[in-house]
Scaffold this motif. Structure first.
Motif, PDB file in Angstrom:
ATOM      1  N   ALA A 111       0.815  -1.011   0.734  1.00 54.05           N
ATOM      2  CA  ALA A 111       0.072  -0.028  -0.337  1.00 54.05           C
ATOM      3  C   ALA A 111       0.262   0.739  -0.140  1.00 54.05           C
ATOM      4  CB  ALA A 111      -0.955  -0.040   1.473  1.00 54.05           C
ATOM      5  N   PHE A 112       1.946   1.106   0.920  1.00 50.84           N
ATOM      6  CA  PHE A 112       2.541   2.307   0.625  1.00 50.84           C
ATOM      7  C   PHE A 112       3.798   3.208  -0.189  1.00 50.84           C
ATOM      8  CE2 PHE A 112       3.199   1.517   5.516  1.00 50.84           C
ATOM      9  CZ  PHE A 112       2.141   3.069   5.899  1.00 50.84           C
ATOM     10  N   GLU A 127       6.187  12.867  -7.045  1.00 50.33           N
ATOM     11  CA  GLU A 127       7.775  13.918  -6.545  1.00 50.33           C
ATOM     12  C   GLU A 127       7.267  14.245  -6.039  1.00 50.33           C
ATOM     13  OE1 GLU A 127      10.391  14.117  -8.294  1.00 50.33           O
ATOM     14  OE2 GLU A 127       9.263  12.177  -9.556  1.00 50.33           O
ATOM     15  N   GLY A 128       8.329  14.272  -4.170  1.00 47.41           N
ATOM     16  CA  GLY A 128       8.504  15.442  -3.263  1.00 47.41           C
ATOM     17  C   GLY A 128       8.216  14.325  -2.030  1.00 47.41           C
ATOM     18  N   GLY A 129       9.142  14.592  -1.181  1.00 46.99           N
ATOM     19  CA  GLY A 129       8.965  14.130   0.686  1.00 46.99           C
ATOM     20  C   GLY A 129       7.355  14.060   1.107  1.00 46.99           C
ATOM     21  N   GLU A 130       6.748  15.651   1.254  1.00 44.88           N
ATOM     22  CA  GLU A 130       4.887  15.435   1.250  1.00 44.88           C
ATOM     23  C   GLU A 130       4.426  15.099   0.933  1.00 44.88           C
ATOM     24  OE1 GLU A 130       2.929  17.010   4.326  1.00 44.88           O
ATOM     25  OE2 GLU A 130       5.453  16.522   4.280  1.00 44.88           O
ATOM     26  N   ARG A 131       4.330  15.124  -1.023  1.00 41.76           N
ATOM     27  CA  ARG A 131       4.347  14.371  -1.700  1.00 41.76           C
ATOM     28  C   ARG A 131       3.180  13.431  -1.376  1.00 41.76           C
ATOM     29  NH1 ARG A 131       3.904  17.930  -7.086  1.00 41.76           N
ATOM     30  NH2 ARG A 131       2.567  20.016  -6.343  1.00 41.76           N
ATOM     31  N   ALA A 132       4.836  12.505  -0.953  1.00 44.73           N
ATOM     32  CA  ALA A 132       4.997  11.090  -0.934  1.00 44.73           C
ATOM     33  C   ALA A 132       4.075  10.373   0.829  1.00 44.73           C
ATOM     34  CB  ALA A 132       6.142  10.511  -1.022  1.00 44.73           C
ATOM     35  N   MET A 186       1.113   8.152   1.339  1.00 46.68           N
ATOM     36  CA  MET A 186       1.260   7.263   2.121  1.00 46.68           C
ATOM     37  C   MET A 186       0.486   7.193   2.984  1.00 46.68           C
ATOM     38  SD  MET A 186       5.244   5.527   1.792  1.00 46.68           S
ATOM     39  CE  MET A 186       5.778   7.693   2.241  1.00 46.68           C
ATOM     40  N   ALA A 187      -0.471   7.946   3.403  1.00 44.78           N
ATOM     41  CA  ALA A 187      -0.157   8.448   4.348  1.00 44.78           C
ATOM     42  C   ALA A 187      -2.155   7.789   4.467  1.00 44.78           C
ATOM     43  CB  ALA A 187      -0.292   9.829   5.573  1.00 44.78           C
ATOM     44  N   LEU A 245      12.601   5.063   2.031  1.00 42.95           N
ATOM     45  CA  LEU A 245      13.509   5.441   0.427  1.00 42.95           C
ATOM     46  C   LEU A 245      12.406   6.235  -0.036  1.00 42.95           C
ATOM     47  CD1 LEU A 245      14.392   1.994  -0.442  1.00 42.95           C
ATOM     48  CD2 LEU A 245      16.158   4.029   0.407  1.00 42.95           C
ATOM     49  N   SER A 246      11.016   6.036   0.130  1.00 40.47           N
ATOM     50  CA  SER A 246      10.229   7.290  -0.574  1.00 40.47           C
ATOM     51  C   SER A 246       9.831   8.569  -0.115  1.00 40.47           C
ATOM     52  CB  SER A 246       8.316   6.548  -0.306  1.00 40.47           C
ATOM     53  OG  SER A 246       8.289   5.300  -0.603  1.00 40.47           O
ATOM     54  N   LEU A 247      10.391   8.430   1.700  1.00 41.43           N
ATOM     55  CA  LEU A 247      10.845   9.151   1.943  1.00 41.43           C
ATOM     56  C   LEU A 247      12.016  10.237   1.438  1.00 41.43           C
ATOM     57  CD1 LEU A 247       8.749   9.299   4.927  1.00 41.43           C
ATOM     58  CD2 LEU A 247       7.738   9.977   3.080  1.00 41.43           C
TER      59      LEU A 247
END
Length: 174
Positions: A70-71, A79-84, A88-89, A141-143
């Motif tokens: 799911a994550f 693109e971008g840590g905050e969007r990822a 994921m949340a 890794l996604s963050l």
């Protein structure tokens, strides 16, 4: 279940086991209940799995993998840590609202580790830790491999898990 392959039946058993173990835990779940939920006999269940512990381990592995996927799917191409993080949340909130047994199974696993290890059984702990590490690595890794962001993501997530598990709305802590 005519026409269903052994692989499909095994998958059905794992899904049924997650539903049963999530509610009743390892000790409170019987293989008879799992077999009944799937619509197979206990002897057939034991042709697919050697024992109850093997079914529990498969259920732990599947619930961790469902969460990890799911994550992974949510962050794929974002693109971008905050969007990822937000993707994921949102994906996790969707997962536990549509399949709460996934969360409850993981909680059962966490609660079973100490008791199993106190009796000299390391397997359940190894499986739970490996599942957790695969989920951590996917999120990490996604963050952008930022340990602080990853820890914060999981801290908020575990608070949400706890609130959900005890029947409070996730925003009750705000």
């Amino acid at each position: 279940m005519g026409g269903v392959s052994a692989r499909e039946r095994r998958e059905n058993v794992i899904r049924a086991a997650i539903a049963e173990f999530a509610v009743a835990g390892y000790r409170g779940t019987t293989t008879a209940a799992i077999a009944e939920r799937v619509g197979v006999t206990q002897p057939y269940l034991f042709r697919l799995f050697p024992d109850k512990k093997a079914i529990f381990v498969a259920a732990l592995e599947r619930s961790a993998e469902d969460t990890r996927l799911a994550f992974e799917r949510a962050a794929d191409g974002v693109e971008g840590g905050e969007r990822a993080r937000q993707a994921m949340a949102d994906a996790y909130a969707q997962l536990i609202s549509t399949r709460p047994e996934t969360l409850l199974m993981q909680m059962q696993g966490y609660g079973t580790v100490a008791a199993a290890e106190a009796q000299g059984d390391e397997l359940i702990g190894e499986v739970v830790r490996a599942g957790w590490m695969s989920i951590w690595e996917t999120v990490h890794l996604s963050l952008g491999a930022d340990t602080e962001k990853t820890a914060s993501f999981f801290a908020c997530g575990m608070l949400g898990n706890t609130l959900t598990a005890i029947g409070l709305p996730v925003n009750a802590g705000r």
